[in-house]
Motif scaffolding. Structure first.
Motif, short mmCIF file in Angstrom:
data_model
loop_
_atom_site.label_atom_id
_atom_site.label_comp_id
_atom_site.label_asym_id
_atom_site.label_seq_id
_atom_site.Cartn_x
_atom_site.Cartn_y
_atom_site.Cartn_z
N SER A 201 0.83 -1.21 0.00
CA SER A 201 0.00 0.00 0.00
C SER A 201 0.85 1.25 0.00
O SER A 201 0.33 2.36 -0.09
CB SER A 201 -0.92 0.01 1.22
OG SER A 201 -0.15 0.06 2.42
N ILE A 202 2.17 1.10 0.10
CA ILE A 202 3.09 2.23 0.06
C ILE A 202 3.79 2.26 -1.29
O ILE A 202 3.92 1.21 -1.94
CB ILE A 202 4.13 2.19 1.21
CG1 ILE A 202 4.98 0.91 1.11
CG2 ILE A 202 3.45 2.30 2.56
CD1 ILE A 202 6.13 0.87 2.13
N PRO A 203 4.25 3.42 -1.75
CA PRO A 203 4.88 3.51 -3.07
C PRO A 203 6.21 2.76 -3.14
O PRO A 203 6.97 2.73 -2.17
CB PRO A 203 5.10 5.01 -3.26
CG PRO A 203 4.18 5.68 -2.30
CD PRO A 203 4.07 4.75 -1.14
N THR A 204 6.46 2.18 -4.28
CA THR A 204 7.77 1.59 -4.59
C THR A 204 8.51 2.53 -5.53
O THR A 204 7.93 3.06 -6.47
CB THR A 204 7.61 0.22 -5.26
OG1 THR A 204 6.83 0.35 -6.45
CG2 THR A 204 6.94 -0.78 -4.32
N ILE A 205 9.78 2.73 -5.26
CA ILE A 205 10.64 3.58 -6.09
C ILE A 205 11.70 2.67 -6.70
O ILE A 205 12.54 2.12 -6.00
CB ILE A 205 11.32 4.69 -5.26
CG1 ILE A 205 10.29 5.44 -4.39
CG2 ILE A 205 12.07 5.64 -6.18
CD1 ILE A 205 9.25 6.19 -5.17
N GLY A 206 11.66 2.51 -8.01
CA GLY A 206 12.54 1.56 -8.66
C GLY A 206 13.85 2.16 -9.13
O GLY A 206 13.90 3.31 -9.56
N ILE A 207 14.89 1.35 -9.05
CA ILE A 207 16.17 1.65 -9.69
C ILE A 207 16.72 0.31 -10.18
O ILE A 207 17.15 -0.52 -9.39
CB ILE A 207 17.15 2.39 -8.75
CG1 ILE A 207 18.49 2.61 -9.47
CG2 ILE A 207 17.31 1.71 -7.40
CD1 ILE A 207 19.44 3.58 -8.76
N GLY A 208 16.62 0.09 -11.48
CA GLY A 208 16.93 -1.22 -12.01
C GLY A 208 15.87 -2.23 -11.61
O GLY A 208 16.18 -3.39 -11.32
N ALA A 209 14.60 -1.81 -11.59
CA ALA A 209 13.51 -2.67 -11.16
C ALA A 209 12.46 -2.81 -12.26
O ALA A 209 12.53 -3.73 -13.07
CB ALA A 209 12.89 -2.13 -9.86
#
Length: 275
Positions: A201-209
């Motif tokens: 329910s919380i945001p995911t912040i991708g780096i190489g995802a």
């Protein structure tokens, strides 16, 4: 609209609420001028411990100190108006105990004006995240590839493939339950990253995802192309400042040696010109 002091600064609550909205744009910054360039375009500015490698020439992030983070964090804060500022807790500043983590997180926020801290680790750091958030320290978590743990991970390898998938998912759920307002997923497979994004329910912040994450983060020097020899797979260069900068330095050196710089327009006369 240009950035002004009248703009409303984003908060951890605002970022959490962006879970179902537009993608969250995140970049690192380490200096005031760079922070100022981000005001109109970026939602989250991360003062990353990558500063050790980017600006101080360290081989990894393990040598970064609290003093370094405070110095660069304060510089970035002076340049920001609208973006929320997150600052990394350096290696050795939070692992020993939740109480130690609180003391160092409080120092970082007090001395830099940061809105939140970021720390690495999932299940093993859940108690620490819970301790901090219960004491008014907003936490952005960081799982998957955690650069401060490269000595135990065996290098900068993709995390969450095969049997390791369950571990990374458990880490994601643990940091959410502990109270983190968002989580960075670094070098995790695309399918797993999408699965985590849908499960939390919380945001995911991708780096190489994955492009399916709720937001993206890059090291600003990487995306600007300031490094010509180093380019991870997950980095897209949106500029060529390294090549352009070296070219400008070469042109300057040539003109100095040729005595064509400074020219008449760059020097001052012996007498004040009459009007």
């Amino acid at each position: 609209m240009s950035a002004t002091a009248k703009q409303v600064a984003l908060t951890p609550s605002n970022i959490r609420d962006m879970k179902t909205g537009d993608p969250i744009v995140t970049l690192t910054a380490y200096t005031t001028p760079m922070a100022q360039m981000m005001n109109d375009h970026v939602d989250v500015v991360l003062v990353g411990d990558s500063v050790g490698m980017v600006l101080h020439g360290l081989p990894d992030t393990l040598g970064v100190t609290m003093d370094m983070m405070c110095l660069h964090g304060a510089a970035v804060r002076r340049g920001l108006t609208r973006p929320m500022m997150v600052i990394d807790m350096p290696f050795g500043s939070y692992e020993e105990s939740p109480a130690e983590a609180f003391r160092n997180a409080a120092r970082l926020m007090r001395e830099t004006g940061a809105d939140a801290v970021k720390l690495e680790g999932g299940v093993t750091m859940a108690d620490t995240i819970r301790f901090l958030t219960a004491r008014s320290i907003p936490v952005m978590a960081h799982i998957g590839l955690t650069p401060q743990a490269i000595n135990t991970l065996g290098g900068y390898k993709v995390q969450g493939r095969g049997e390791d998938r369950a571990r990374v998912m458990a880490d994601a759920k643990a940091v959410e339950e502990a109270g983190a307002f968002s989580v960075v997923l670094e070098k995790t497979p695309e399918g797993l990253s999408d699965e985590i994004t849908k499960a939390l329910s919380i945001p995911t912040i991708g780096i190489g995802a994955s492009a399916g994450c709720d937001g993206q983060v890059l090291v600003v020097d990487d995306m600007l192309g300031l490094f010509t020899a180093f380019k991870p797979k997950f980095v897209k260069r949106f500029g060529t400042l390294g090549v352009d900068g070296e070219g400008a330095i070469k042109a300057y050196a040539n003109e100095v040696r040729a005595r064509s710089f400074p020219g008449p327009e760059h020097v001052f006369a012996d007498e004040v010109p009459k009007k």
